[in-house]
Write an enzyme that holds these catalytic residues in place. Structure first.
Site, PDB file in Angstrom:
ATOM      1  N   ASP A  95       0.879  -1.151   0.122  1.00  0.00           N
ATOM      2  CA  ASP A  95       0.068   0.118   0.062  1.00  0.00           C
ATOM      3  C   ASP A  95       0.698   1.149  -0.247  1.00  0.00           C
ATOM      4  OD1 ASP A  95       0.916  -0.623   2.511  1.00  0.00           O
ATOM      5  OD2 ASP A  95      -1.001  -0.156   3.504  1.00  0.00           O
ATOM      6  N   ASP A 104       7.088   3.634   2.923  1.00  0.00           N
ATOM      7  CA  ASP A 104       7.134   4.764   4.093  1.00  0.00           C
ATOM      8  C   ASP A 104       9.005   4.590   4.510  1.00  0.00           C
ATOM      9  OD1 ASP A 104       6.097   6.782   5.866  1.00  0.00           O
ATOM     10  OD2 ASP A 104       6.914   5.348   7.310  1.00  0.00           O
ATOM     11  N   PHE A 123      -0.117  11.329   7.315  1.00  0.00           N
ATOM     12  CA  PHE A 123      -0.595   9.998   7.298  1.00  0.00           C
ATOM     13  C   PHE A 123      -1.910  10.058   6.613  1.00  0.00           C
ATOM     14  CE2 PHE A 123      -2.266   6.562   9.597  1.00  0.00           C
ATOM     15  CZ  PHE A 123      -1.395   5.593   9.683  1.00  0.00           C
ATOM     16  N   ASP A 146      -5.097   2.319   6.892  1.00  0.00           N
ATOM     17  CA  ASP A 146      -5.873   2.449   8.316  1.00  0.00           C
ATOM     18  C   ASP A 146      -5.326   3.329   9.179  1.00  0.00           C
ATOM     19  OD1 ASP A 146      -3.323   0.714   8.676  1.00  0.00           O
ATOM     20  OD2 ASP A 146      -4.329   0.637  11.008  1.00  0.00           O
ATOM     21  N   ARG A 158      -9.947   1.582   6.468  1.00  0.00           N
ATOM     22  CA  ARG A 158      -9.669   0.819   5.416  1.00  0.00           C
ATOM     23  C   ARG A 158     -10.818   0.625   4.305  1.00  0.00           C
ATOM     24  NH1 ARG A 158      -4.835  -1.974   6.836  1.00  0.00           N
ATOM     25  NH2 ARG A 158      -4.752  -2.701   8.953  1.00  0.00           N
TER      26      ARG A 158
END
Ligand code: XMP
Ligand code: MG
Length: 193
Positions: A102, A105, A156, A163, A169
């Site tokens: 997803d 980071d 974020f 999530d 989600r």
């Protein structure tokens, strides 16, 4: 009560996300023609992207799932990554593995997964990530994503699989939450991606 009232801003609409999955799916179909493609989705965050991406892929391939976890305190990852599930494909020799994630980071999760599959003898290991936050990359991380849906700034994001505290989600778009939502719900427990 609707989740929508917790959203501050939408970054990627349903239409944007459909376009991204389509574009990457076509690129992957072209690049992996005549290869032995095994797509590995990292649970749970990549599951919605995976469902859209695989339907845009027009070449034969197999799919599999793996679970990676890290300790989170609110929106910060501690950096400890553990892989809790094995693939159902036990012998990866001869497979061209494409890991679907997803968001990239710090990169520690995908570094760890890439190392595992390379060590097990996969023919190749590449990365397809829906989102990339290059600003956040850990300097010790060597992996580079081959396919990137979009780059995001250091905020974020939630929705479309991503999530906050295991919620949001199921939003069909990607956005950020209102600051008060992050501030009232902090936690410190092991979380699945
Ligand atoms: P690393 O740091 O190993 O971690 O690249 C990637 C995982 O961290 C989570 N993550 C996020 N989850 N919104 C989320 O919902 C974000 O903005 C975000 N940034 C990182 C995610 O689980 C990803 O798989
Ligand atoms: Mg997560």
């Amino acid at each position: 009560m609707s989740m929508l009232q917790d959203i501050q801003e939408v970054f990627y609409s349903q239409e944007d996300l459909a376009q991204i999955a389509n574009r990457l799916g076509h690129q992957i179909s072209h690049d992996y023609k005549d290869r032995n493609l095994l797509i590995v989705s990292v649970l749970k965050g990549s599951v919605i992207f995976m469902a859209d991406l695989m339907r845009s892929i027009t070449i034969p391939c197999k799919i599999d799932f793996i679970t990676a976890s890290s300790y989170h305190a609110g929106t910060e990852s501690s950096g400890k990554v553990s892989v809790t599930d094995e693939l159902s494909v036990k012998d990866v020799h001869g497979y061209d593995i494409l890991i679907v994630e997803d968001i990239l980071d710090t990169g520690r999760t995908l570094q760890k997964l890439s190392d595992i599959f390379n060590k097990k003898g996969a023919a190749s290991v590449k990365i397809c990530t829906l989102l990339d936050k290059p600003e956040r990359r850990d300097p010790s991380v060597r992996i580079k994503p081959t396919y990137v849906g979009a780059e995001v700034r250091n905020e974020f994001v939630v929705g479309y699989g991503l999530d906050f505290d295991q919620k949001y989600r199921n939003l069909p778009f990607i956005g950020i939450l209102k600051p008060e939502v992050y501030n009232t719900e902090t936690q410190n427990e092991e979380e699945s991606h």
